[in-house]
Design an enzyme around this catalytic site. Structure first.
Site, PDB file in Angstrom:
ATOM      1  N   LYS A  44     -17.487  11.711  24.397  1.00  0.00           N
ATOM      2  CA  LYS A  44     -18.392  12.054  25.502  1.00  0.00           C
ATOM      3  C   LYS A  44     -18.980  10.792  26.132  1.00  0.00           C
ATOM      4  CE  LYS A  44     -21.128  14.586  22.917  1.00  0.00           C
ATOM      5  NZ  LYS A  44     -20.466  14.459  21.595  1.00  0.00           N
ATOM      6  N   ARG A  51     -27.129  21.450  24.078  1.00  0.00           N
ATOM      7  CA  ARG A  51     -26.443  21.664  22.799  1.00  0.00           C
ATOM      8  C   ARG A  51     -26.450  23.133  22.407  1.00  0.00           C
ATOM      9  NH1 ARG A  51     -25.068  16.602  19.738  1.00  0.00           N
ATOM     10  NH2 ARG A  51     -25.901  15.097  21.171  1.00  0.00           N
ATOM     11  N   ARG A 110     -16.098   3.988  14.411  1.00  0.00           N
ATOM     12  CA  ARG A 110     -16.896   3.545  15.570  1.00  0.00           C
ATOM     13  C   ARG A 110     -17.819   2.384  15.190  1.00  0.00           C
ATOM     14  NH1 ARG A 110     -20.272   7.831  18.880  1.00  0.00           N
ATOM     15  NH2 ARG A 110     -21.016   8.386  16.807  1.00  0.00           N
ATOM     16  N   ARG A 129     -23.293   3.187  13.246  1.00  0.00           N
ATOM     17  CA  ARG A 129     -24.447   4.046  13.445  1.00  0.00           C
ATOM     18  C   ARG A 129     -24.829   4.710  12.125  1.00  0.00           C
ATOM     19  NH1 ARG A 129     -23.793   7.810  18.741  1.00  0.00           N
ATOM     20  NH2 ARG A 129     -24.377   9.457  17.302  1.00  0.00           N
TER      21      ARG A 129
HETATM   22  P1  AP5 Z   1     -17.865   8.283  21.662  1.00  0.00           P
HETATM   23  O1  AP5 Z   1     -17.518   8.190  23.091  1.00  0.00           O
HETATM   24  O2  AP5 Z   1     -18.945   7.410  21.130  1.00  0.00           O
HETATM   25  O3  AP5 Z   1     -18.087   9.819  21.246  1.00  0.00           O
HETATM   26  P2  AP5 Z   1     -19.288  10.820  21.558  1.00  0.00           P
HETATM   27  O4  AP5 Z   1     -18.689  12.156  21.841  1.00  0.00           O
HETATM   28  O5  AP5 Z   1     -20.210  10.241  22.567  1.00  0.00           O
HETATM   29  O6  AP5 Z   1     -19.926  10.845  20.100  1.00  0.00           O
HETATM   30  P3  AP5 Z   1     -21.418  10.881  19.591  1.00  0.00           P
HETATM   31  O7  AP5 Z   1     -21.311  10.686  18.103  1.00  0.00           O
HETATM   32  O8  AP5 Z   1     -22.301   9.924  20.315  1.00  0.00           O
HETATM   33  O9  AP5 Z   1     -21.843  12.336  19.901  1.00  0.00           O
HETATM   34  P4  AP5 Z   1     -22.956  13.154  19.240  1.00  0.00           P
HETATM   35  O10 AP5 Z   1     -23.098  14.280  20.162  1.00  0.00           O
HETATM   36  O11 AP5 Z   1     -22.736  13.481  17.817  1.00  0.00           O
HETATM   37  O12 AP5 Z   1     -24.182  12.110  19.175  1.00  0.00           O
HETATM   38  P5  AP5 Z   1     -25.397  11.787  20.154  1.00  0.00           P
HETATM   39  O13 AP5 Z   1     -25.561  10.337  20.202  1.00  0.00           O
HETATM   40  O14 AP5 Z   1     -25.291  12.548  21.422  1.00  0.00           O
HETATM   41  O15 AP5 Z   1     -16.514   8.011  20.811  1.00  0.00           O
HETATM   42  C1  AP5 Z   1     -16.538   7.975  19.401  1.00  0.00           C
HETATM   43  C2  AP5 Z   1     -15.582   6.864  18.902  1.00  0.00           C
HETATM   44  O16 AP5 Z   1     -14.241   7.221  19.223  1.00  0.00           O
HETATM   45  C3  AP5 Z   1     -15.826   5.489  19.569  1.00  0.00           C
HETATM   46  O17 AP5 Z   1     -15.574   4.498  18.620  1.00  0.00           O
HETATM   47  C4  AP5 Z   1     -14.782   5.436  20.713  1.00  0.00           C
HETATM   48  O18 AP5 Z   1     -14.366   4.111  20.997  1.00  0.00           O
HETATM   49  C5  AP5 Z   1     -13.636   6.277  20.119  1.00  0.00           C
HETATM   50  N1  AP5 Z   1     -12.934   7.085  21.133  1.00  0.00           N
HETATM   51  C6  AP5 Z   1     -13.462   7.746  22.184  1.00  0.00           C
HETATM   52  N2  AP5 Z   1     -12.502   8.435  22.829  1.00  0.00           N
HETATM   53  C7  AP5 Z   1     -11.345   8.219  22.150  1.00  0.00           C
HETATM   54  C8  AP5 Z   1      -9.987   8.666  22.325  1.00  0.00           C
HETATM   55  N3  AP5 Z   1      -9.650   9.470  23.331  1.00  0.00           N
HETATM   56  N4  AP5 Z   1      -9.055   8.229  21.444  1.00  0.00           N
HETATM   57  C9  AP5 Z   1      -9.391   7.409  20.407  1.00  0.00           C
HETATM   58  N5  AP5 Z   1     -10.643   6.946  20.187  1.00  0.00           N
HETATM   59  C10 AP5 Z   1     -11.612   7.357  21.056  1.00  0.00           C
HETATM   60  O19 AP5 Z   1     -26.610  12.451  19.349  1.00  0.00           O
HETATM   61  C11 AP5 Z   1     -27.049  11.897  18.133  1.00  0.00           C
HETATM   62  C12 AP5 Z   1     -28.121  12.805  17.523  1.00  0.00           C
HETATM   63  O20 AP5 Z   1     -29.244  12.887  18.424  1.00  0.00           O
HETATM   64  C13 AP5 Z   1     -27.731  14.251  17.276  1.00  0.00           C
HETATM   65  O21 AP5 Z   1     -27.073  14.414  16.024  1.00  0.00           O
HETATM   66  C14 AP5 Z   1     -29.098  14.940  17.306  1.00  0.00           C
HETATM   67  O22 AP5 Z   1     -29.809  14.729  16.108  1.00  0.00           O
HETATM   68  C15 AP5 Z   1     -29.800  14.208  18.412  1.00  0.00           C
HETATM   69  N6  AP5 Z   1     -29.607  14.816  19.747  1.00  0.00           N
HETATM   70  C16 AP5 Z   1     -28.946  14.288  20.824  1.00  0.00           C
HETATM   71  N7  AP5 Z   1     -28.992  15.133  21.860  1.00  0.00           N
HETATM   72  C17 AP5 Z   1     -29.679  16.224  21.444  1.00  0.00           C
HETATM   73  C18 AP5 Z   1     -30.043  17.449  22.065  1.00  0.00           C
HETATM   74  N8  AP5 Z   1     -29.685  17.738  23.326  1.00  0.00           N
HETATM   75  N9  AP5 Z   1     -30.752  18.340  21.338  1.00  0.00           N
HETATM   76  C19 AP5 Z   1     -31.134  18.089  20.074  1.00  0.00           C
HETATM   77  N10 AP5 Z   1     -30.819  16.940  19.419  1.00  0.00           N
HETATM   78  C20 AP5 Z   1     -30.098  16.020  20.097  1.00  0.00           C
END
Ligand code: AP5
Length: 214
Positions: free
Chosen positions: A16, A90, A124, A157
């Site tokens: 994402k 979410r 990552r 992370r």
């Molecule tokens: P990356 O692009 O970083 O993936 P992502 O989908 O952004 O993953 P996240 O782990 O950031 O998503 P998440 O939703 O769990 O965490 P968030 O930070 O939002 O890619 C991942 C890896 O793969 C990278 O190394 C990249 O280089 C590689 N890659 C990407 N695409 C690829 C491909 N096509 N092929 C191969 N490799 C690839 O949230 C963190 C925490 O915050 C949550 O757990 C929660 O506690 C809280 N939070 C955030 N938003 C909310 C909300 N709305 N409500 C409640 N809690 C929330």
């Protein structure tokens, strides 16, 4: 000028953030990541820093905190032409909240198999200074452990550890269907095969964007 409001949904590690950055550049609108905003609050130890305990467990942060952070961000002037939102909504309550404040044009759902998710999250690495994202195999830095963009150290992370990943995936699975159905009924959901490499996923998203901005 017409606004372009895009939401990107998908499991943890789906790509994402990676694809939202590109959408942001292509459309000239800000990339708003709720995960990044929460990590900033945590590092700056603001009043919302207490969200840290939920993130460390892989649980969702309470809506009250999320709405305050998001509403504040969406009021900034740089969202005048639109935004690409990553990590929100979410669940259905968050989707309904968003609907009350903004019209959403497209929801891109990155569909990724579990085996790929695990490889992506465990490999990552993030730059401690500029936040640039790398992957040990799929997007390696030029020099091991060092950010290619700014030269700072790369870190893993906290929530990319196996036990926390398990909980994050559990939370995602519990909520994913209702949210997809919600946007499907509104006719804005576009599914993209996120299992392919970064470039191929981007090509598929580009086609959707070109149709939209035509
Ligand atoms: P990356 O692009 O970083 O993936 P992502 O989908 O952004 O993953 P996240 O782990 O950031 O998503 P998440 O939703 O769990 O965490 P968030 O930070 O939002 O890619 C991942 C890896 O793969 C990278 O190394 C990249 O280089 C590689 N890659 C990407 N695409 C690829 C491909 N096509 N092929 C191969 N490799 C690839 O949230 C963190 C925490 O915050 C949550 O757990 C929660 O506690 C809280 N939070 C955030 N938003 C909310 C909300 N709305 N409500 C409640 N809690 C929330």
């Amino acid at each position: 000028m017409e606004m372009k409001n895009i939401v990107v949904i998908g499991p943890p590690g789906a790509g994402k953030g990676t694809q939202s950055e590109r959408i942001s550049e292509r459309l000239g609108v800000p990339h708003i990541s709720t995960g990044d905003m929460l990590r900033e609050h945590r590092d700056l130890k603001t009043e919302h820093g207490k969200a840290r305990e939920y993130m460390e467990r892989g649980d969702l942060v309470p809506d009250k905190i999320m709405y305050r952070i998001l509403d504040h961000r969406l009021k900034k002037d740089d969202t005048e032409k639109g935004f690409v939102l990553d990590g929100f909504p979410r669940d259905i309550s968050q989707a309904k909240h968003l609907e009350c404040i903004e019209k959403i044009d497209i929801v891109i759902s990155l569909e990724v198999e579990k085996k790929n998710i695990l490889k992506r999250l465990t490999g990552r690495r993030i730059c401690e200074n500029c936040g640039e994202t790398f992957h040990l195999n799929y997007k390696p830095p030029e020099k091991e452990g060092v950010c290619t963009k700014c030269g700072s150290d790369l870190l893993q992370r906290e929530d990319d550890k196996k036990e926390v990943i398990k909980q994050r995936l559990k939370k995602y699975r519990e909520k994913k269907l209702p949210i997809k159905n919600f946007y499907e009924k509104k006719g804005v959901l576009r599914k993209v095969d996120g299992n392919k490499d970064i470039e191929s996923v981007w090509n598929e998203i580009s086609v959707i964007l070109e149709e939209f901005i035509k």
